[in-house]
Design an enzyme around this catalytic site. Sequence first.
Site, short mmCIF file in Angstrom:
data_model
loop_
_atom_site.label_atom_id
_atom_site.label_comp_id
_atom_site.label_asym_id
_atom_site.label_seq_id
_atom_site.Cartn_x
_atom_site.Cartn_y
_atom_site.Cartn_z
N SER A 134 -36.34 -57.61 -12.60
CA SER A 134 -37.22 -56.49 -12.25
C SER A 134 -36.97 -55.99 -10.84
CB SER A 134 -38.68 -56.89 -12.37
OG SER A 134 -39.49 -55.80 -11.94
N HIS A 191 -44.69 -58.69 -17.50
CA HIS A 191 -44.62 -58.03 -16.18
C HIS A 191 -44.63 -56.51 -16.38
CE1 HIS A 191 -42.18 -55.75 -13.32
NE2 HIS A 191 -42.58 -56.59 -12.38
N GLU A 195 -47.28 -53.63 -15.34
CA GLU A 195 -46.77 -52.44 -14.61
C GLU A 195 -47.31 -51.15 -15.26
OE1 GLU A 195 -42.43 -52.59 -14.11
OE2 GLU A 195 -42.35 -50.55 -14.84
#
Length: 481
Positions: A134, A191, A195
């Site tokens: 990421s 994740h 986000e």
Amino acid sequence: MSDSGNKAAIGLIGLGTMGSALALNIADNGYKIAVTNRTVSRVSEFINDAGELSEYLIGCDDIESFVASLQTPRAIIVMVPAGKPFDDQIEALKPYLDEGDTLIDAGNTNFHDTRRRDAELAADGFRFVGMGVSGGEEGARFGPSIMVGGPEESFKPIEPIINAIAAKYEGDPCAAHLGPDGAGHFVKTVHNGIEYADMQLIAEVWGILRDGQGKSAAEVGALFDRWNEGELKSYLVEITGKALGATDEATGKPVVDIILDRAGQKGTGRWTVIEALGLGQSASTIEAAVGARSWSAAKDVREAGAEILAVQPEGGPQVSEEDLADALLAARILAYAQGFDILTAASETYGWDLDMARVAEIWRAGCIIRSALLDDISAAFRGELPKGRLILAPAFAKRLVNGSAALRRVVASAAMNGQATPAFSAALAYFDTMRTARGTTDLVQAQRDFFGAHGFERVDQEGGGFHGPWALSAEDMNVSR
Ligand SMILES: NC(=O)c1ccc[n+]([C@@H]2O[C@H](COP(=O)([O-])OP(=O)(O)OC[C@H]3O[C@@H](n4cnc5c(N)ncnc54)[C@H](OP(=O)(O)O)[C@@H]3O)[C@@H](O)[C@H]2O)c1
């Protein structure tokens, strides 16, 4: 690794946005790397553009020479679109590989595919690492957050390189081996789900200030700049301030004003929601954010709706900037908490034994959701966590209780003024549900037992399978005998 001479320590296939940046990052850290790409002309272009770093790069025009240029046992990062392109690339590579070579999938792969490939490649004698990366292009180039899954012995040989290229938080590499098979890609998926939620919450703040309070992009951008100095400090708040402050050269207007309000999505947000539901969870803030992007795609329907469904909302007081900041913080905490609940459920289901504190730690730098909260989240997981839930950790419970009044005012004001705030509303509903000891599913259970004899548990006796005093009649079922 052997054959160290002129051979590369690692290889990378796929010189697109992320692959190019990762390769330069690896070279920048002093590791020799062999690279190749489907469109061969891209290889020489990449090497030419690399400047001084080209001395660490070995450009290869075909798979055979690429594999031959690697130290053995080989380690190869494949950075091509997830799914079929990845499978095709692996098949093309296999004939040139030896047992014990390691293949590393650094794309945004669905963890179910990673689990399948892990088993298939192990059966073929290869090692496999499913690695979530990421941070976008800049992160990949200068330090991403790296979430690793796969057998620990597959990761060990490449660990020094991965640690070297990862972002550092106070010297600590934001990279970790999190568990076997699909653990890394699953954590990366969640994740991304968080986000989505954080981006949607920020966008809802923008909507309230623009449409409800007539603020300009520059004014709201300046507000986000200020917020980035405090508890809301985060990458997404930082780039929001910058994005809102940017001007379109062609028109002189704020860039955000000339962007069509139709959002794209590539799948990880949706996967998070699908997996959450499959695990018996409901990540409602993430679901709201994914849904909001889907609704945004129906631009023509919304334009028609603006006329056909036109209403004059009753109206209500607008909220203060302070309330918006407090509500954003509370909702962000709830979104993170829902993400960690999914991770907890998946860890139990798949036997990953995920270290949640470490997950929070490797998100503190390099990744898109890096924020000032993550230090406290990792501390909460290292301490006593009532019922294993982040929302009940003293540090977060206090913030949620304090921020809930602002969150409530934001949602109420938006509702009264006719502004859609799906993620804030979902966050508040989750908060209120989780602080309600006796909810309303007593009636749902009664209904289920009434029409389906599903049985229920009683508050005053142990066990289940109790039934209500209702006998189904044809009249109840609205059917004729
Ligand atoms: N962009 C991001 O911010 C980001 C962040 C995290 C993760 N990711 C993930 O990283 C992966 C790569 O993304 P990207 O943004 O770098 O993509 P990209 O810029 O579109 O590059 C794709 C690369 O894959 C190659 N490729 C495409 N189809 C192929 C096929 N069928 N066989 C072999 N090679 C093929 C392309 O080669 P050609 O030059 O021949 O087209 C190119 O080198 C994806 O899984 C993505 O989801 C992206």
